[in-house]
Design a protein around this motif. Sequence first.
Motif, PDB file in Angstrom:
ATOM      1  N   THR A 261       0.829  -1.213   0.000  1.00  0.00           N
ATOM      2  CA  THR A 261       0.000   0.000   0.000  1.00  0.00           C
ATOM      3  C   THR A 261       0.862   1.261   0.000  1.00  0.00           C
ATOM      4  OG1 THR A 261      -1.792  -1.125   1.173  1.00  0.00           O
ATOM      5  CG2 THR A 261      -1.754   1.283   1.285  1.00  0.00           C
TER       6      THR A 261
ATOM      7  N   GLY B 235       0.482   4.830  -8.724  1.00  0.00           N
ATOM      8  CA  GLY B 235      -0.460   5.270  -9.750  1.00  0.00           C
ATOM      9  C   GLY B 235      -1.662   5.957  -9.149  1.00  0.00           C
TER      10      GLY B 235
ATOM     11  N   GLU C   5      -5.176  -7.778  -1.528  1.00  0.00           N
ATOM     12  CA  GLU C   5      -4.472  -8.564  -2.542  1.00  0.00           C
ATOM     13  C   GLU C   5      -4.487 -10.060  -2.250  1.00  0.00           C
ATOM     14  OE1 GLU C   5      -0.918  -6.694  -3.895  1.00  0.00           O
ATOM     15  OE2 GLU C   5      -0.213  -8.496  -4.941  1.00  0.00           O
TER      16      GLU C   5
HETATM   17  C1  LIG Z   1       5.363  -0.520  -6.109  1.00  0.00           C
HETATM   18  C2  LIG Z   1       3.878  -0.777  -6.147  1.00  0.00           C
HETATM   19  C3  LIG Z   1       3.033   0.137  -6.759  1.00  0.00           C
HETATM   20  C4  LIG Z   1       1.662  -0.088  -6.805  1.00  0.00           C
HETATM   21  N1  LIG Z   1       0.836   0.849  -7.355  1.00  0.00           N
HETATM   22  C5  LIG Z   1      -0.507   0.673  -7.326  1.00  0.00           C
HETATM   23  C6  LIG Z   1      -1.396   1.683  -7.793  1.00  0.00           C
HETATM   24  O1  LIG Z   1      -0.980   2.739  -8.214  1.00  0.00           O
HETATM   25  N2  LIG Z   1      -2.733   1.432  -7.745  1.00  0.00           N
HETATM   26  C7  LIG Z   1      -3.257   0.262  -7.266  1.00  0.00           C
HETATM   27  O2  LIG Z   1      -4.462   0.083  -7.243  1.00  0.00           O
HETATM   28  N3  LIG Z   1      -2.418  -0.707  -6.790  1.00  0.00           N
HETATM   29  C8  LIG Z   1      -1.078  -0.516  -6.800  1.00  0.00           C
HETATM   30  N4  LIG Z   1      -0.247  -1.488  -6.301  1.00  0.00           N
HETATM   31  C9  LIG Z   1      -0.843  -2.670  -5.675  1.00  0.00           C
HETATM   32  C10 LIG Z   1      -1.419  -2.278  -4.311  1.00  0.00           C
HETATM   33  O3  LIG Z   1      -0.525  -1.397  -3.674  1.00  0.00           O
HETATM   34  C11 LIG Z   1      -1.631  -3.491  -3.441  1.00  0.00           C
HETATM   35  O4  LIG Z   1      -2.345  -4.470  -4.124  1.00  0.00           O
HETATM   36  C12 LIG Z   1      -2.431  -3.116  -2.187  1.00  0.00           C
HETATM   37  O5  LIG Z   1      -1.832  -2.036  -1.531  1.00  0.00           O
HETATM   38  C13 LIG Z   1      -2.505  -4.300  -1.265  1.00  0.00           C
HETATM   39  O6  LIG Z   1      -3.039  -3.869  -0.041  1.00  0.00           O
HETATM   40  P1  LIG Z   1      -3.242  -4.937   1.101  1.00  0.00           P
HETATM   41  O7  LIG Z   1      -3.819  -4.191   2.242  1.00  0.00           O
HETATM   42  O8  LIG Z   1      -3.959  -6.100   0.564  1.00  0.00           O
HETATM   43  O9  LIG Z   1      -1.749  -5.456   1.437  1.00  0.00           O
HETATM   44  P2  LIG Z   1      -0.379  -4.653   1.917  1.00  0.00           P
HETATM   45  O10 LIG Z   1      -0.599  -3.210   1.740  1.00  0.00           O
HETATM   46  O11 LIG Z   1       0.709  -5.295   1.222  1.00  0.00           O
HETATM   47  O12 LIG Z   1      -0.377  -4.957   3.464  1.00  0.00           O
HETATM   48  C14 LIG Z   1      -0.083  -6.257   3.934  1.00  0.00           C
HETATM   49  C15 LIG Z   1       0.010  -6.235   5.455  1.00  0.00           C
HETATM   50  O13 LIG Z   1       0.013  -7.568   5.924  1.00  0.00           O
HETATM   51  C16 LIG Z   1       1.015  -7.710   6.916  1.00  0.00           C
HETATM   52  N5  LIG Z   1       1.333  -9.128   7.009  1.00  0.00           N
HETATM   53  C17 LIG Z   1       1.752  -9.977   6.043  1.00  0.00           C
HETATM   54  N6  LIG Z   1       1.879 -11.222   6.539  1.00  0.00           N
HETATM   55  C18 LIG Z   1       1.520 -11.146   7.837  1.00  0.00           C
HETATM   56  C19 LIG Z   1       1.438 -12.098   8.889  1.00  0.00           C
HETATM   57  N7  LIG Z   1       1.724 -13.400   8.714  1.00  0.00           N
HETATM   58  N8  LIG Z   1       1.044 -11.664  10.126  1.00  0.00           N
HETATM   59  C20 LIG Z   1       0.755 -10.357  10.356  1.00  0.00           C
HETATM   60  N9  LIG Z   1       0.797  -9.426   9.377  1.00  0.00           N
HETATM   61  C21 LIG Z   1       1.174  -9.825   8.147  1.00  0.00           C
HETATM   62  C22 LIG Z   1       2.123  -6.792   6.483  1.00  0.00           C
HETATM   63  O14 LIG Z   1       2.963  -6.501   7.567  1.00  0.00           O
HETATM   64  C23 LIG Z   1       1.272  -5.595   6.029  1.00  0.00           C
HETATM   65  O15 LIG Z   1       0.919  -4.844   7.156  1.00  0.00           O
HETATM   66  C24 LIG Z   1       1.129  -1.279  -6.246  1.00  0.00           C
HETATM   67  C25 LIG Z   1       1.980  -2.199  -5.642  1.00  0.00           C
HETATM   68  C26 LIG Z   1       3.346  -1.953  -5.577  1.00  0.00           C
HETATM   69  C27 LIG Z   1       4.238  -2.945  -4.910  1.00  0.00           C
END
Ligand SMILES: Cc1cc2nc3c(=O)[nH]c(=O)nc-3n(C[C@H](O)[C@H](O)[C@H](O)COP(=O)(O)OP(=O)(O)OC[C@H]3O[C@@H](n4cnc5c(N)ncnc54)[C@H](O)[C@@H]3O)c2cc1C
Length: 511
Positions: free
Chosen positions: A46, A51, A356
Amino acid sequence: MSRREVVVDGPVIVGAGLAGLTCAIELAPARCVVLSAGALSTGTSTGWAQGGVAAAVGPDDSPADHAADTLAAGAGLCDEAVVASITAAAPEAIEWLTSQGTRWDRNPDGTLRLGLEGAHGRRRIVHAGGDGTGAELLRTVVDAALRLDSVTLWEHTPARRIVVEGGRVTGVEADTPDGPVVLRTPAVVLATGGIGGLFSHTTNPLSSRGQGLALAFRAGAALRDVEMVQFHPTALDVAIDPMPLVSEAVRGEGAIIVNERGEWVLADPLSARDVVSRAEWAQLQAGHRVFLDARTTPGPRFAELFPSIHATAVTAGLDPTRDLLPIRPAAHYHMGGVLVDADGQSTVPGLFAAGEVASTGLHGANRLASNSLLEAVVCGRRVARRLRDASGQSPTGLPPAELVENPVAAITNAEYGARLDAPDRRQLHQQVRRIVTAGAGVLRDEAGLRRALRDLQPHLDDDTGLVGYLVAHAALRRTESRGAHTRTDFPQVAEPRHTLITLDDVEGIAA
Ligand SMILES: Cc1cc2nc3c(=O)[nH]c(=O)nc-3n(C[C@H](O)[C@H](O)[C@H](O)COP(=O)(O)OP(=O)(O)OC[C@H]3O[C@@H](n4cnc5c(N)ncnc54)[C@H](O)[C@@H]3O)c2cc1C
């Protein structure tokens, strides 16, 4: 160390990125505990998003157009009802984030400034701080969650095991610096992010290794389309691991992709990511180098439009107005994940997933750019509402109990990093990355996938080894090329179908 047990008055949310914290905020005033594997605000994709968030808020746009672009990118594997529902919810998701404090980029008249990205038919990308959207969103939800008494955050507490008894979730075991703790709760929400860290070339935090998939799989949940990994075509190839991303928006502003001779690598630089990645891969395999040429457009406006990317390029000794930027495809986003219904419920009662790590049906075989932050917000909130609606004020149906204090001793980021990458684990992680990249990278075939499965088989007790194995396993079963999944031995598209994988499909897995 002895294992303690604590009873939690509310769900436990595993992950403190956009999906997990959105869920926690929406649950309020109902209580919850949020686990973050490292320090809050670290280890999330995140925070790195550049983008923006896709939403049909422009005067020339509509959710139906947004849905049509999403379906086209998804190459036949999207769930149309889910696509319609999430794209329809997008404008309201932007308003909700605004109400939580997100400072969007705006035009002089106060309207949202909209960007264009590959495979979007309209300008519909809402962003904040230019290419710093993710950092602004993370700031928003971290601040909002910290303001709420109902949210208890445990940092440096990776979840290790989902406890399932009598066929449903009864808790989650987590590792703390003081030893393992079992948090007793009938509802666990996985929000652990992606799997890019399993590949040698990735844009994700290296800690994103699919831990949530391993937790769900070992708990008996079905995973869907795990082979579907999106490779981002414009990762900056300057020997930094993980690779800095050059946002698609740079191509939206006119940059083109060329080889070292200045020849265009593909006619339409705004093609979908899989098309661009394959074209680049073909060039790399033919011994060429691949570059993003932003010298003319956006040219002098580069630094203003993309301050973070500009700063990274400059640090690497590159001036985007003068130099070609070396790029290559890198593992970026995981379309597959824990199979969930419209409310985020997995196939194991009491186990939910959002963001994700989940497979909702929005992305199909290929994610449309900027749809994932959108999904994290919309679905994080939907899971919360489902948990609230299920049992009124106390979302789990447990009688109110004292919320436990975090028993976790303070631990620094450096200590966390050292623990995550202790020498034996670092070695295994690098080994898994090499195997997964060689067998299940941009181009796949049966021989390579079978090799990967054989090499990963001894490492199924390790979560990284297991998830890499599952990706290769599903990729072997998909005998076609579709979206982000390319089999050189099966170049044609077959009838659309999903791959599902459960414990029954793989031998030798410790639950
Ligand atoms: C460089 C980059 C640019 C991007 N740009 C865009 C964009 O412009 N627009 C868009 O829509 N998407 C974009 N994405 C994709 C988007 O950022 C992600 O899909 C989204 O932020 C995922 O959010 P999330 O909350 O699912 O996971 P994350 O934000 O990855 O958070 C995961 C959390 O889970 C925790 N965690 C993991 N395993 C464990 C565990 N076993 N126990 C406890 N905690 C755990 C981590 O510590 C973290 O806190 C981009 C991704 C990247 C890498």
